[in-house]
Write a protein that holds these residues in place. Structure first.
Motif, PDB file in Angstrom:
ATOM      1  N   LYS A 168      21.926 -20.755  20.101  1.00 31.01           N
ATOM      2  CA  LYS A 168      21.864 -22.287  19.614  1.00 31.01           C
ATOM      3  C   LYS A 168      20.224 -22.657  20.158  1.00 31.01           C
ATOM      4  N   ASP A 169      19.616 -23.244  19.004  1.00 31.69           N
ATOM      5  CA  ASP A 169      18.260 -23.875  19.090  1.00 31.69           C
ATOM      6  C   ASP A 169      17.185 -22.960  19.588  1.00 31.69           C
ATOM      7  N   TYR A 170      17.646 -21.431  19.131  1.00 31.88           N
ATOM      8  CA  TYR A 170      16.516 -20.570  19.316  1.00 31.88           C
ATOM      9  C   TYR A 170      15.409 -20.933  18.648  1.00 31.88           C
ATOM     10  N   PRO A 171      14.376 -20.748  19.520  1.00 29.41           N
ATOM     11  CA  PRO A 171      12.769 -21.234  18.855  1.00 29.41           C
ATOM     12  C   PRO A 171      12.316 -20.077  17.986  1.00 29.41           C
ATOM     13  N   VAL A 172      11.821 -20.720  16.560  1.00 30.29           N
ATOM     14  CA  VAL A 172      11.308 -19.933  15.824  1.00 30.29           C
ATOM     15  C   VAL A 172      10.010 -20.867  15.159  1.00 30.29           C
ATOM     16  N   HIS A 173       9.046 -19.971  14.546  1.00 36.33           N
ATOM     17  CA  HIS A 173       7.801 -20.659  14.060  1.00 36.33           C
ATOM     18  C   HIS A 173       7.630 -20.225  12.628  1.00 36.33           C
ATOM     19  N   LEU A 174       7.179 -21.094  11.853  1.00 32.46           N
ATOM     20  CA  LEU A 174       7.013 -21.103  10.364  1.00 32.46           C
ATOM     21  C   LEU A 174       5.522 -20.916  10.029  1.00 32.46           C
ATOM     22  N   LYS A 175       5.291 -19.573   9.412  1.00 24.94           N
ATOM     23  CA  LYS A 175       3.991 -19.170   9.090  1.00 24.94           C
ATOM     24  C   LYS A 175       3.999 -19.610   7.613  1.00 24.94           C
ATOM     25  N   PHE A 176       2.617 -20.376   7.440  1.00 28.84           N
ATOM     26  CA  PHE A 176       2.248 -20.561   6.126  1.00 28.84           C
ATOM     27  C   PHE A 176       1.000 -19.947   5.571  1.00 28.84           C
ATOM     28  N   ASN A 177       0.880 -19.382   4.379  1.00 23.69           N
ATOM     29  CA  ASN A 177      -0.344 -18.895   3.768  1.00 23.69           C
ATOM     30  C   ASN A 177      -1.219 -19.971   3.267  1.00 23.69           C
ATOM     31  N   THR A 178      -2.569 -20.315   3.716  1.00 24.25           N
ATOM     32  CA  THR A 178      -3.389 -21.207   3.153  1.00 24.25           C
ATOM     33  C   THR A 178      -4.657 -20.479   2.516  1.00 24.25           C
ATOM     34  N   GLY A 179      -4.638 -19.444   2.456  1.00 20.88           N
ATOM     35  CA  GLY A 179      -5.604 -18.733   1.726  1.00 20.88           C
ATOM     36  C   GLY A 179      -6.045 -17.376   2.115  1.00 20.88           C
ATOM     37  N   LEU A 180      -5.478 -16.762   3.355  1.00 20.77           N
ATOM     38  CA  LEU A 180      -5.783 -15.248   3.861  1.00 20.77           C
ATOM     39  C   LEU A 180      -5.068 -14.439   3.058  1.00 20.77           C
ATOM     40  N   ASN A 181      -3.903 -15.018   2.388  1.00 16.07           N
ATOM     41  CA  ASN A 181      -3.242 -14.101   1.524  1.00 16.07           C
ATOM     42  C   ASN A 181      -2.705 -12.808   2.117  1.00 16.07           C
ATOM     43  N   ARG A 182      -2.216 -12.913   3.367  1.00 14.20           N
ATOM     44  CA  ARG A 182      -1.540 -11.846   3.950  1.00 14.20           C
ATOM     45  C   ARG A 182       0.159 -12.014   4.179  1.00 14.20           C
ATOM     46  N   LEU A 183       0.316 -12.969   5.191  1.00 13.54           N
ATOM     47  CA  LEU A 183       1.633 -13.397   5.416  1.00 13.54           C
ATOM     48  C   LEU A 183       1.837 -14.858   5.314  1.00 13.54           C
ATOM     49  N   GLY A 184       3.191 -15.438   4.873  1.00 10.95           N
ATOM     50  CA  GLY A 184       3.230 -16.640   4.856  1.00 10.95           C
ATOM     51  C   GLY A 184       4.090 -17.331   3.728  1.00 10.95           C
ATOM     52  N   PHE A 185       4.870 -18.397   4.139  1.00 13.55           N
ATOM     53  CA  PHE A 185       5.450 -19.257   3.062  1.00 13.55           C
ATOM     54  C   PHE A 185       4.121 -19.908   2.303  1.00 13.55           C
ATOM     55  N   VAL A 186       4.593 -20.551   1.313  1.00  9.99           N
ATOM     56  CA  VAL A 186       3.632 -21.537   0.660  1.00  9.99           C
ATOM     57  C   VAL A 186       4.011 -23.041   0.638  1.00  9.99           C
ATOM     58  N   GLY A 187       3.158 -23.945   0.323  1.00  9.39           N
ATOM     59  CA  GLY A 187       3.774 -25.493   0.179  1.00  9.39           C
ATOM     60  C   GLY A 187       4.875 -25.595  -0.395  1.00  9.39           C
ATOM     61  N   SER A 188       5.164 -25.006  -1.536  1.00  6.60           N
ATOM     62  CA  SER A 188       6.334 -25.245  -2.340  1.00  6.60           C
ATOM     63  C   SER A 188       7.586 -24.837  -1.806  1.00  6.60           C
ATOM     64  N   ASP A 189       7.435 -23.963  -0.741  1.00  5.02           N
ATOM     65  CA  ASP A 189       8.536 -23.502   0.019  1.00  5.02           C
ATOM     66  C   ASP A 189       9.231 -24.637   0.872  1.00  5.02           C
ATOM     67  N   VAL A 190       8.749 -25.554   0.890  1.00  9.95           N
ATOM     68  CA  VAL A 190       9.256 -26.545   2.145  1.00  9.95           C
ATOM     69  C   VAL A 190      10.459 -26.933   1.759  1.00  9.95           C
TER      70      VAL A 190
END
Length: 369
Positions: A122-144
């Motif tokens: 319950k309420d396990y802490p997670v972090h959302l990584k976004f790709n803003t130009g490094l193009n390595r890992l991450g969601f993009v803005g349209s995934d919100v």
């Protein structure tokens, strides 16, 4: 510092504290600080470094992979630990050890959500990584919108933060690119705060970002190489203190006649009488072959001794023709007046690669107060 009698990596916790306080001093008082201790704390000792950073009061620690975080938990580290590159095979162990994942794709998010359900979290802490130009890992803005649909109303997970990673913050010629990344992250932040039930804190800056883009420090910053004494800037390097010093000793001295060769493949042939010293350190210890054949040098009694011939697995040979020294004398590979950054640059690489490549068979010696 004591004299070396074998190959040893000295780790100066006083330097670590100095670097931490220097970097903290460039931030707003309320800005959090994450210390990156991945890759054995940049080749030093992750447990020792993490314990010191915990004592200094860091808000978070970060590792690349779950196994690194498990080692810290087993050593008694209680500070929150962010896993920057979690893999599905480690999800259950991460939950058992209270390691917080950086979720970067639909597969990773849905897989971790399933693991949290299975583990009745319950309420396990997670972090959302976004790709803003490094193009390595991450969601993009349209995934919100997708993220909001997956996470809103779920009791298993709680989004603790959102983050991105700057690609070229150390390069002032890329200021426009960095600014575009900051603006992209800002737009994503606004959208996340509108769409997501939670209001996660934000972090974007790495060491060079702390130096060059303090306006984008948001709620927390992340520092890796800066903590270990390097700021990717000559002026900043003068303000920091290298944490690691690599030392060894002279095993044997040879007088080499003209026309003789030194080492494997006869890579170096003398044209005049030379004197060489053999040192008990090689590419198995992290001094790669790219440093051989005069590319890099070590320091003996304050004098430069270039590496001659090919680097061997367990040994290197250096030219001491003009140096008054003897077997058993201490040798500085890097540290002090000849930093890891300078040693690496001589072979067209970077301090990150050199430091993280120091083998675990090299003895670590901790210098503290």
């Amino acid at each position: 510092m004591s004299k070396a009698t074998e190959t040893v990596l000295e780790i100066d916790l006083r330097a670590l504290e100095h670097n931490y306080l220097y970097l903290k001093g460039r931030l707003r008082p309320e800005t959090g600080f994450l210390g990156v201790v991945k890759a054995f704390a940049y080749g030093s000792d992750s447990i020792i470094i993490a314990k010191k950073l915990e004592a200094l009061g860091v808000d978070y620690l970060a590792v690349a992979y779950a196994k690194e975080g498990v080692v810290l938990r087993d050593a008694g580290i209680r500070t929150p630990i962010l896993v920057l590159h979690p893999l599905p095979v480690n999800f259950d162990e991460m939950i058992e050890c209270c390691l917080e994942p950086s979720l970067y794709s639909q597969k990773i998010l849905e897989g971790f959500l399933e693991a949290a359900k299975r583990k009745v979290q319950k309420d396990y802490p997670v972090h959302l990584k976004f790709n803003t130009g490094l193009n390595r890992l991450g969601f993009v803005g349209s995934d919100v919108d997708y993220l909001a649909a997956q996470l809103n109303g779920r009791e298993e997970l709680k989004v603790a933060s959102i983050l991105s990673h700057l690609a070229a913050s150390e390069d002032l010629n890329e200021k426009a690119f960095t600014q575009n990344q900051i603006e992209a992250f800002e737009k994503i932040s606004v959208k996340i705060h509108k769409k997501l039930d939670a209001r996660p804190f934000r972090h974007l800056l790495n060491t060079s970002g702390i130096i060059n883009n303090p306006e984008a420090q948001y709620d927390m910053v992340r520092s890796g190489i800066g903590l270990y004494g390097f700021g990717n800037d000559v002026k900043i390097d003068k303000q920091l203190r290298p944490v690691a010093t690599l030392k060894t000793v002279i095993s044997q001295i040879h007088s080499i006649a003209p026309g003789e060769s030194i080492g494997y493949n006869r890579a170096f042939v003398t044209h005049s009488p030379r004197v060489t010293a053999t040192l008990p350190i090689g590419h198995a210890d992290g001094i790669g072959r790219q440093y051989g054949n005069g590319k890099a040098h070590v320091t003996i009694r304050g004098n430069k001794a270039p590496i001659v011939g090919n680097v061997c697995m367990d040994m290197i040979m250096v030219d001491i023709t003009d140096i008054d020294c003897q077997e058993g004398d201490e040798v500085i590979i890097f540290g002090g007046n000849h930093t890891a950054n300078e040693f690496a640059r001589d072979a067209a690489t970077i301090s990150y690669e050199l430091l993280t490549g120091i083998s675990q068979r090299v003895k670590r010696k901790i210098l503290s107060e």
